[in-house]
Design an enzyme around this catalytic site. Structure first.
Site, PDB file in Angstrom:
ATOM      1  N   SER A 322      41.035 -12.766 -11.592  1.00 47.66           N
ATOM      2  CA  SER A 322      40.757 -14.086 -12.158  1.00 47.66           C
ATOM      3  C   SER A 322      42.043 -14.881 -12.313  1.00 47.66           C
ATOM      4  CB  SER A 322      40.064 -13.951 -13.515  1.00 47.66           C
ATOM      5  OG  SER A 322      39.865 -15.213 -14.112  1.00 47.66           O
ATOM      6  N   TRP A 325      43.233 -15.903  -8.870  1.00 46.81           N
ATOM      7  CA  TRP A 325      42.390 -16.980  -8.347  1.00 46.81           C
ATOM      8  C   TRP A 325      42.968 -18.341  -8.727  1.00 46.81           C
ATOM      9  CZ3 TRP A 325      39.822 -20.967 -10.797  1.00 46.81           C
ATOM     10  CH2 TRP A 325      38.867 -21.666 -10.056  1.00 46.81           C
ATOM     11  N   HIS A 326      43.596 -18.418  -9.890  1.00 46.25           N
ATOM     12  CA  HIS A 326      44.115 -19.698 -10.368  1.00 46.25           C
ATOM     13  C   HIS A 326      45.343 -20.168  -9.607  1.00 46.25           C
ATOM     14  CE1 HIS A 326      41.475 -18.897 -13.827  1.00 46.25           C
ATOM     15  NE2 HIS A 326      41.537 -20.191 -14.040  1.00 46.25           N
ATOM     16  N   GLY A 327      46.093 -19.261  -9.033  1.00 49.70           N
ATOM     17  CA  GLY A 327      47.270 -19.728  -8.316  1.00 49.70           C
ATOM     18  C   GLY A 327      48.158 -18.610  -7.822  1.00 49.70           C
ATOM     19  N   PHE A 482      43.938 -25.782  -8.175  1.00 51.96           N
ATOM     20  CA  PHE A 482      43.422 -24.429  -8.003  1.00 51.96           C
ATOM     21  C   PHE A 482      42.306 -24.385  -6.967  1.00 51.96           C
ATOM     22  CE2 PHE A 482      44.574 -24.379 -12.723  1.00 51.96           C
ATOM     23  CZ  PHE A 482      45.868 -24.006 -12.443  1.00 51.96           C
TER      24      PHE A 482
END
Length: 482
Positions: A322, A325-327, A482
């Site tokens: 997770s 996934w953001h960066g 993102f």
């Protein structure tokens, strides 16, 4: 195209009029209009990346058709893996190529071997993380037979590119949103008014709360070495409200806009800063993403079944993925791992589902236990957001070390205290309204509905006035990156 722009203020009513007064008698024509509007909306940012959305749409539509004709389990798995590899391959290339390359080179240099590799100047397509996961939900659900594959390419294209939630969610499941494109939609005045009210509140969150908090959060984070520990704490708090107002504000605008066109999107934020433990926080924050990882990653890994080690492994995997996934930055991975550490004590003691109800559901104020639980959970969240906001790991560690210094016990220092005081007043009002509206889908869903019309319209006018008074230069939404 930004929700908080003049362009969108002109775009939305034009599409609304065409949708309800020109194409309203033909469902396929309505869906086609949504596709055209969505491509214009996305292409306003960079038309070149429309090819990615179209390619992803064609791939997953074709795989869905292929799955409908295939009963052989091995061949069905191959089709599913083609979808996964194509979608995640595109996402990995645009979002993570340079990250993996740089860390690969760094790993070899650590052992004394120098490797020359050139990074690529890659522009990250806006919203690619969101629509990639949305299309993946379709192929996975078709594979598991939770959803019948569609043969309507226009309807499927509208589902993939639906402009209200295309760029920053909510990440809608195909099982919820796709069938809505195949049902006749009739204009509902009450639904449209409710949608406008949610759009208004979303704009307030973004323009008045998030953008104003951003001014001070950016100054403090960008010059953290110059400020005292107490000021850095305020900087982290400002960012905490910035990211909430920014992201949940986008979700409110997206959900409200969808309602104008007769669609129902799922709630994406459920007043997360009133959570009493970290498990409750993650049930209330970015719900569409956390439930996506739960259903498509955590449960397939075994979920909470098996040995204690397997449980710990699965928790760390879902939180770290997770974060990633953001960066493409180690700060996001640490942010995810830190939340996993927060979550594990609650999870391993079977207390992760203690707080399923709304806090103080029968009272105006929280009791002492709930109050301190909220403050403690909020404090943990603020601390984790430091890694999320920092430029790199070194920046985050320096920021934290400065907080835990003697300067923590000094008065916060700002260049102009007169300008920062109104932000505290706005935040106080915002928290009160959010607290009073915590039973609803969004804070002002029922606020003023029983008031006299003059008083209710005065409230709306006050919110609109605040958008112009406290608003400045239009700012991009955080989650666009993102």
């Amino acid at each position: 195209m930004l929700f908080n722009s003049i362009d969108f203020a002109l775009f939305l009513p034009i599409i609304f009029i065409l949708y309800w007064f020109v194409t309203n008698k033909n469902l396929k024509l309505q869906n086609f209009l949504i596709v055209i509007a969505s491509y214009i909306f996305y292409g306003w940012w960079d038309w070149r990346f429309l090819s990615l959305i179209l390619f992803s749409t064609i791939v997953d539509y074709s795989i869905g058709i292929g799955l409908s004709k295939q009963e052989n389990l091995n061949k069905r798995k191959i089709l599913l893996w083609i979808s996964i590899l194509v979608n995640l391959g595109l996402l990995s290339f645009f979002k993570y190529y340079n990250f993996f390359l740089d860390n690969f080179v760094l790993a070899f240099s650590f052992f004394g071997t120098e490797i020359k590799a050139n990074s690529l100047n890659i522009i990250l397509p806006v919203g690619i993380s969101f629509y990639t996961f949305q299309t993946l939900s379709y192929t996975i659900d078709v594979y598991t037979r939770k959803l019948k594959p569609t043969k309507d390419f226009i309807g499927f294209s509208a589902f993939v590119s639906f402009f209200p939630q295309l760029v920053a969610g909510p990440i809608e499941r195909a099982t919820n949103l796709l069938p809505q494109f195949y049902k006749k939609r009739n204009f509902d005045y009450k639904k449209a008014v409710d949608g406008m009210r949610q759009i208004l509140w979303g704009l307030f969150k973004k323009i008045v709360i998030a953008d104003n908090c951003a001014q001070y959060a950016n100054i403090i984070f960008n010059n953290s070495s110059e400020y005292s520990g107490s000021t850095l704490v305020l900087g982290a708090i400002f960012f905490t409200f910035q990211i909430y107002g920014d992201f949940s504000g986008y979700s409110d605008i997206a959900i409200g806009t969808s309602r104008l066109f007769g669609f129902n999107l799922k709630q994406n934020f459920n007043f997360p800063y009133f959570s009493r433990d970290i498990a409750e926080f993650w049930r209330r924050w970015h719900i569409s993403l956390s439930t996506w990882f739960r259903d498509y990653l955590y449960i397939p890994l075994g979920g909470s079944r098996g040995s204690t080690w397997n449980k710990i492994r699965n928790v760390f995997i879902i939180f770290i993925v997770s974060g990633f996934w953001h960066g493409a930055n180690w700060t996001f991975i640490i942010w995810g791992a830190l939340n996993a550490l927060y979550f594990l004590p609650v999870f391993l003691t079977n207390n992760n589902r203690n707080n399923l109800s709304i806090v103080s559901s029968r009272k105006h104020f929280p009791n002492v236990k709930d109050f301190f639980s909220i403050v403690f959970t909020f404090s943990l969240t603020v601390f984790a957001w430091i890694f999320f906001r920092a430029n790199n790991v070194e920046h985050a560690l320096n920021y934290i070390s400065k907080i835990f210094s003697n300067s923590l016990f000094t008065s916060p220092n700002f260049e102009n205290d007169a300008f920062v005081k109104p932000i505290f007043i706005l935040l106080f009002i915002f928290i009160i309204i959010e607290w009073l509206g915590r039973f609803q889908q969004y804070a002002i869903a029922n606020l003023g509905l029983k008031w006299k019309p003059l008083l209710r319209y005065f409230m709306y006018a006050s919110i609109i006035f605040s958008l112009f008074w406290f608003g400045g230069k239009e700012q991009q939404f955080i989650y666009f990156q993102f």
